[in-house]
Design a protein around this motif. Structure first.
Motif, short mmCIF file in Angstrom:
data_model
loop_
_atom_site.label_atom_id
_atom_site.label_comp_id
_atom_site.label_asym_id
_atom_site.label_seq_id
_atom_site.Cartn_x
_atom_site.Cartn_y
_atom_site.Cartn_z
N PRO B 95 0.79 -0.96 0.06
CA PRO B 95 -0.17 0.15 0.12
C PRO B 95 0.98 1.27 -0.03
O PRO B 95 0.32 2.39 -0.23
CB PRO B 95 -0.79 -0.15 1.21
N ALA B 96 1.99 1.08 0.32
CA ALA B 96 2.99 2.38 0.17
C ALA B 96 3.63 2.61 -1.23
O ALA B 96 4.42 3.27 -1.49
CB ALA B 96 4.02 2.21 1.17
N ALA B 99 3.36 6.06 -2.65
CA ALA B 99 4.35 6.80 -1.63
C ALA B 99 5.77 6.75 -2.29
O ALA B 99 6.36 7.75 -2.59
CB ALA B 99 4.29 6.65 -0.23
N GLY B 100 6.31 5.52 -2.71
CA GLY B 100 7.37 5.36 -3.16
C GLY B 100 7.75 5.99 -4.30
O GLY B 100 8.54 6.67 -4.95
N SER B 103 7.85 9.74 -4.37
CA SER B 103 9.14 10.14 -3.96
C SER B 103 10.39 10.05 -4.99
O SER B 103 11.10 10.97 -5.04
CB SER B 103 9.84 9.12 -2.63
N GLN B 106 9.65 12.98 -7.38
CA GLN B 106 10.00 14.39 -6.81
C GLN B 106 11.64 14.20 -6.84
O GLN B 106 12.11 15.48 -7.13
CB GLN B 106 9.54 14.51 -5.44
N ALA B 107 12.49 13.34 -6.67
CA ALA B 107 13.91 13.33 -6.84
C ALA B 107 14.24 13.66 -8.24
O ALA B 107 15.12 14.46 -8.34
CB ALA B 107 14.50 12.15 -6.36
N HIS B 110 13.39 17.43 -8.63
CA HIS B 110 14.48 18.26 -8.04
C HIS B 110 15.73 18.38 -8.82
O HIS B 110 16.41 19.12 -9.07
CB HIS B 110 14.80 17.90 -6.60
N ALA B 153 1.12 13.90 -2.44
CA ALA B 153 1.81 13.14 -1.53
C ALA B 153 1.01 13.72 -0.36
O ALA B 153 0.91 12.93 0.67
CB ALA B 153 3.29 13.83 -1.27
N GLU B 154 0.66 14.71 -0.21
CA GLU B 154 -0.02 15.32 1.35
C GLU B 154 -1.46 15.03 1.17
O GLU B 154 -1.69 14.63 2.28
CB GLU B 154 0.23 17.01 1.11
N ARG B 156 -2.40 12.10 0.23
CA ARG B 156 -2.28 10.75 0.66
C ARG B 156 -2.39 10.71 2.26
O ARG B 156 -3.15 9.96 2.80
CB ARG B 156 -0.91 9.98 0.28
N VAL B 157 -1.74 11.37 2.95
CA VAL B 157 -1.54 11.70 4.30
C VAL B 157 -2.49 12.14 4.85
O VAL B 157 -3.42 11.43 5.84
CB VAL B 157 -0.35 12.69 4.54
N LYS B 160 -5.36 9.35 4.84
CA LYS B 160 -5.27 8.39 5.60
C LYS B 160 -5.69 8.84 7.07
O LYS B 160 -5.89 8.08 7.85
CB LYS B 160 -3.84 7.96 5.62
#
Lengths: 162, 162
Positions: B95-96, B99-100, B103, B106-107, B110, B153-154, B156-157, B160
């Motif tokens: 389920p993550a 999120a991965g 991440s 976003q790398a 950047h 990403a936010e 998702r948080v 939850k």
């Protein structure tokens, strides 16, 4: 189940940035030595001290998790640092040397900003209040360092225009 | 002399990001396919179209310089993309997963933000007005994409927490 998996992802990424910070700690004195401008040298020296604090904060988070502080090799930061080393060699006697070093240093900062931003979001999701505070402290320092490097890069341009 | 060397540094970095963009173009459909959420899939599809435009802008800059558009392998972006691929494999049924993937994306953003920021500063220093405009267009798109990924990403948080 969901929490367990995000915990694993958090731990993997913590190990990634822990390794990265240690590589950065080793690279910073080389960048300070290579840089021509005194301001840039000073910026790298200050950032080296900050990096030591940042490593300690990561160790505190490992402790909060009850896990040993351990890095895993991170190809991304190795690539970023290697590109910086190459620029320092290729442009060693060039008037563009500091421009190249600044560019490499900003690539390092952006890698750190993205990783700490992600870790902070996940720590919030996982309800790790202390870790959120520690990660945010480092995130703000990295953003300030990037802003300082941007000012130094723009100062170079203005100096040349004058 | 100074101009010549900064020109070389500019061209080297242009080749680096040209290679990076082509790698990103190949990685984006895999990330869209891997992502679970429809919003994230859509974000990657939109960014793939933007990436094609961004590659064309780089080709316009090579043309302005009278140089062939050619990339040079960039270890940094390879490392960043490889780390993302590894996360997609390791967390395929987790389920993550999103999120991965967020991440990793976003790398990538950047890395692009730092390189385009640097190139734009140097183009200003070199008086390359047209290149400044082209690089700034891409830089703004990358910043918007990063902001969109942060919102996802936010979200998702918050989802939850609800």
């Amino acid at each position: 189940m969901a929490e367990k998996d995000l915990n694993e992802l958090f731990l993997d990424t913590l190990k990634d940035i822990y390794y990265a910070e240690k590589q950065i700690l080793k690279a910073l004195p080389k960048m300070a030595k290579g840089a021509e401008s005194e301001e840039l040298k000073a910026a790298f020296q200050t950032h080296r001290e900050q990096t030591q604090d940042q490593i300690e904060r990561l160790e505190q988070i490992f402790e909060l998790l009850g896990k040993p502080a351990r890095g895993v090799p991170c190809e991304a930061i190795k690539g970023i640092i290697d590109e910086g080393t190459e620029i320092m060699e290729d442009f060693a006697d060039s008037p563009a040397l500091d421009a190249g070093i600044l560019s490499a240093a900003q690539a390092v900062e952006h890698y750190e900003i993205t990783r700490y931003g992600t870790l902070k979001t996940w720590a919030q999701e996982l309800g790790m209040t202390e870790a959120v505070t520690l990660l945010d402290q480092t995130l703000q320092e990295e953003k300030e360092t990037d802003a300082l490097l941007t000012r130094l890069a723009e100062a170079r341009v203005n100096m040349k225009a004058a």
